[in-house]
Design a protein around this motif. Structure first.
Motif, short mmCIF file in Angstrom:
data_model
loop_
_atom_site.label_atom_id
_atom_site.label_comp_id
_atom_site.label_asym_id
_atom_site.label_seq_id
_atom_site.Cartn_x
_atom_site.Cartn_y
_atom_site.Cartn_z
N ARG A 36 -7.14 11.83 2.17
CA ARG A 36 -6.60 12.13 0.87
C ARG A 36 -6.74 13.79 0.80
O ARG A 36 -7.57 14.41 0.76
CB ARG A 36 -7.62 11.42 -0.09
N HIS A 74 0.91 -0.97 -0.03
CA HIS A 74 0.01 0.00 -0.02
C HIS A 74 0.79 1.12 0.10
O HIS A 74 1.66 1.31 0.94
CB HIS A 74 -0.87 -0.05 1.44
N GLU A 83 -8.54 6.22 1.14
CA GLU A 83 -8.59 4.65 0.93
C GLU A 83 -8.78 4.23 2.31
O GLU A 83 -8.38 4.87 3.50
CB GLU A 83 -7.38 4.12 0.37
N ARG A 84 -9.63 3.27 2.29
CA ARG A 84 -9.74 2.63 3.55
C ARG A 84 -9.11 1.42 3.36
O ARG A 84 -9.19 0.60 2.58
CB ARG A 84 -11.35 2.04 4.01
N CYS A 86 -8.67 4.05 7.89
CA CYS A 86 -9.15 5.01 7.13
C CYS A 86 -8.16 6.13 6.73
O CYS A 86 -7.79 7.16 7.66
CB CYS A 86 -10.62 5.67 7.37
#
Length: 305
Positions: free
Chosen positions: A131, A75, A143-144, A128
């Motif tokens: 952004r 990620h 994004e979660r 969570c």
């Protein structure tokens, strides 16, 4: 500081060799880097940093691909997304007496929100992320992440080296990676330092990808460099791994774009002479076609094909 001697007037065959050799050298470094990461037991978090126009996006992509091949889900998390809202940043900027919005200082990052997200990810809890919308200046829901023990979290940004951010990320299962031009290029009597190479890259990148005129990039450069000397360069020794992103072909590759962009600066602008001085230093260098770049070249971060 190490330096490479570069021919000012390479033949077409030599141009192709310069590009091929430069890309091969850079890719070999990235292979060694990703091998080190893969061999690191219990790797959970990576901090990828470097001053502006160093090649962080390319490095992040290669790290992601290499770890994915080993069954890791990466990620990529941008520290930029942890900026405070624009209204708060505007107030900070006014208090500092600055004329342009400050995105470079440590106090522009919401370190408490970053700390909360990092601690949640370390515990493999659903997290969570924010952004940051650079158009509106608002921090929005992002994004979660529902993490899995096979996941790796790559935090990317110059802010990775800020002391407050470094303190949050540091710990077991964390490695930090620096990518930056580290070799100077000499052409005859002219020596282009790594910091100068980054300026030339940024001049071209900002016109092509950010719609920013060369005069404004030159105007900002002094404050960019001041922040680097204050908040980044003193902490480079804290990085665990390093990649040199200097390319032997880059002066010739950038020259046609720089001629276009720097010659567009009005003579009345205070940075006109700076632009002309750069062009005079590049005068003896033969242009190298950007069409020689391979598909996944680092230089596609700076030059639109």
């Amino acid at each position: 500081m190490q330096e490479w001697n570069v021919t000012a007037d390479p033949t077409e065959v030599e141009q192709a060799e310069l590009v091929r050799d430069g890309e091969a050298h850079f890719n070999q470094q990235l292979v060694r880097l990703t091998d080190s990461l893969i061999r690191t037991p219990d790797l959970q978090m990576i901090g990828l940093t470097g001053p502006t126009c160093s090649g962080k996006t390319t490095a992040a992509n290669m790290i992601t691909e290499a770890l994915a091949s080993e069954g890791k889900r990466v990620h990529v998390i941008s520290i930029d997304d942890f900026y405070f809202d624009k209204r708060y940043l505007e107030e900070l900027t006014r208090k500092k007496g600055m004329r342009t919005l400050d995105y470079d200082s440590e106090d522009t990052i919401d370190v408490e929100l970053l700390r909360s997200c990092v601690e949640s990810l370390r515990q493999w809890e659903p997290t969570c992320l924010p952004r940051f919308n650079f158009i509106t200046g608002d921090r929005e829901a992002g994004e979660r992440i529902d993490p899995d023990p096979a996941d790796v979290f790559l935090f990317e940004g110059i802010q990775v080296l800020y002391p407050a951010v470094r303190e949050i990320l540091a710990g077991e299962g964390y490695l930090s990676v620096l990518i930056a031009p580290q070799t100077a290029l000499r052409v005859g009597e002219e020596l282009f330092t790594p910091n100068e190479l980054r300026l030339l890259r940024r001049l071209v990148r900002d016109v092509q990808f950010r719609g920013t005129e060369a005069a404004f990039t030159l105007y900002l450069w002094e404050s960019v460099r001041a922040n680097e000397e204050r908040s980044i360069f003193p902490y480079l020794s804290f990085c665990d791994l390093s990649v040199d992103s200097t390319m032997p072909y880059e002066l010739g590759m950038l020259k046609p774009f720089l001629e276009r962009d720097l010659n567009s600066i009005p003579k009345s602008d205070r940075n006109w002479e700076t632009g002309q001085r750069i062009l005079r230093r590049l005068a003896s260098i033969k242009p190298i076609s950007h069409r020689l770049l391979p598909q996944k070249s680092l230089y596609k971060e700076f030059i639109a094909l």
